[in-house]
Design an enzyme around this catalytic site. Structure first.
Site, mmCIF file in Angstrom:
data_model
loop_
_atom_site.group_PDB
_atom_site.id
_atom_site.type_symbol
_atom_site.label_atom_id
_atom_site.label_comp_id
_atom_site.label_asym_id
_atom_site.label_seq_id
_atom_site.Cartn_x
_atom_site.Cartn_y
_atom_site.Cartn_z
ATOM 1 N N HIS A 77 8.445 -29.535 5.763
ATOM 2 C CA HIS A 77 9.856 -29.714 5.401
ATOM 3 C C HIS A 77 10.437 -30.823 6.294
ATOM 4 C CE1 HIS A 77 10.849 -25.422 3.691
ATOM 5 N NE2 HIS A 77 10.833 -26.296 2.704
ATOM 6 N N CYS B 196 16.033 -23.719 10.359
ATOM 7 C CA CYS B 196 15.633 -22.992 9.150
ATOM 8 C C CYS B 196 16.489 -21.747 8.920
ATOM 9 C CB CYS B 196 14.178 -22.552 9.241
ATOM 10 S SG CYS B 196 13.026 -23.885 9.498
HETATM 11 N N1 ARG Z 1 7.835 -19.393 5.526
HETATM 12 C C1 ARG Z 1 8.842 -20.302 5.066
HETATM 13 C C2 ARG Z 1 8.244 -21.275 4.072
HETATM 14 O O1 ARG Z 1 7.135 -21.714 4.281
HETATM 15 C C3 ARG Z 1 9.454 -21.024 6.211
HETATM 16 C C4 ARG Z 1 10.618 -21.880 5.831
HETATM 17 C C5 ARG Z 1 11.128 -22.702 6.964
HETATM 18 N N2 ARG Z 1 12.364 -23.278 6.655
HETATM 19 C C6 ARG Z 1 12.735 -24.551 6.913
HETATM 20 N N3 ARG Z 1 13.959 -24.906 6.665
HETATM 21 N N4 ARG Z 1 11.873 -25.421 7.334
HETATM 22 O O2 ARG Z 1 8.847 -21.594 3.065
#
Ligand code: ARG
Length: 273
Positions: free
Chosen positions: A170, A266
């Site tokens: 991300h 996150c």
């Molecule tokens: N386990 C989640 C996923 O892989 C974690 C999300 C993390 N969020 C972020 N904004 N980077 O989707």
């Protein structure tokens, strides 16, 4: 000499990790064989909420739902700019129902300008807002077609950036907005394609360039109010670099949430109204 900084009060949407767990693996940090301490995750999350409140920010709460162990990561559920809510559409079926829960919350809480997205996008996980641009990640989760969709909805220029390292799947793991009134960011160049690196260099020549240690400690998964930068405490080198620029780093322990592949940013969706 470090320039003078000014904090502005913020509003964040958070969701308690009451059902947080690692039951599937959709990023390289998630290992379902590693146990999660639910009580510790909740305590760390409450501490983060307390930090925001003590800094004078408002925290809104999204009720968590059983069966959605990643719901604590509210940043992925939508992107809000100028009070306009651009809904999410998740890449993995495990997280799909979260998008609807977010839209329902916005509808019930006075937000009238809601957009149900056509293309896959994971909210602020892949959209970052600076004074002049909306920066948009792609490569792992968010469909590049959603960049144009977001530009049309927000009426702000969207700059697409290609992510190439699966550890930083991300945008908010590879880039942090430090001062959203002045286009000041921090980023980890190796997480981006060569062309995107060049774009970042052109648009943000004064950016803080983070190290591999900063990035792997999730230091860029940070939340800034223009002065105070809340980030995982393990990112010690980044804390020093921030202090040199006149920011006040606030380290928090989010070790349990790291097991899901997420940290401070996150867990915090900014409501820009
Ligand atoms: N386990 C989640 C996923 O892989 C974690 C999300 C993390 N969020 C972020 N904004 N980077 O989707």
């Amino acid at each position: 000499m470090a320039r003078s900084r000014r904090a502005t009060p913020r509003r964040y949407l958070m969701c308690p990790p009451a059902h947080f767990d690692v039951t599937y693996s959709i990023n390289p940090w998630m290992d379902p064989a590693k146990p999660v301490d639910g009580a510790l995750a909740l305590a760390q999350w409450e501490q983060l909420r307390e930090v925001y409140r003590s800094l004078g920010h408002t925290v809104e709460e999204l009720p968590c739902e059983p069966g959605l162990p990643d719901m604590v990561f509210t940043a992925n559920g939508a992107t809000v700019v100028d009070g306009r809510v651009f809904g999410a559409r998740f890449a993995h079926p495990e997280r799909e129902p979260e998008a609807e829960a977010h839209l329902e919350w916005f509808a019930a809480n006075g937000f009238t300008h809601l957009h149900v997205p056509v293309h896959i996008n994971e909210g602020e996980g892949d959209f970052a807002v600076t004074a002049s641009y909306v920066l948009a990640g792609r490569g792992f989760r968010t469909n590049p077609l959603s960049h144009g969709e977001a530009q049309e909805f927000f009426g702000r220029p969207v700059i697409g950036l290609e992510l190439v390292d699966p550890r930083f799947y991300h945008l908010d793991l590879a880039l942090a907005v430090l001062d959203d009134a002045a286009d000041e960011i921090a980023y980890y160049p190796a997480a981006f394609s060569p062309g995107s690196r060049e774009v970042l260099r052109r648009l943000f020549p004064g950016a803080l360039v983070a190290t591999d240690d900063d990035a792997t400690a999730f230091g860029l998964n940070a939340v800034s109010d223009g002065l105070r930068v809340v980030l995982p405490q393990a990112a010690a080198g980044l804390c020093d670099a921030l202090r040199e620029r006149g920011f006040e780093p606030v380290g928090v322990d989010v070790s349990e949430l790291l097991k899901g592949g997420g940290a401070v940013k996150c867990c915090s969706q900014e409501l820009r109204v």
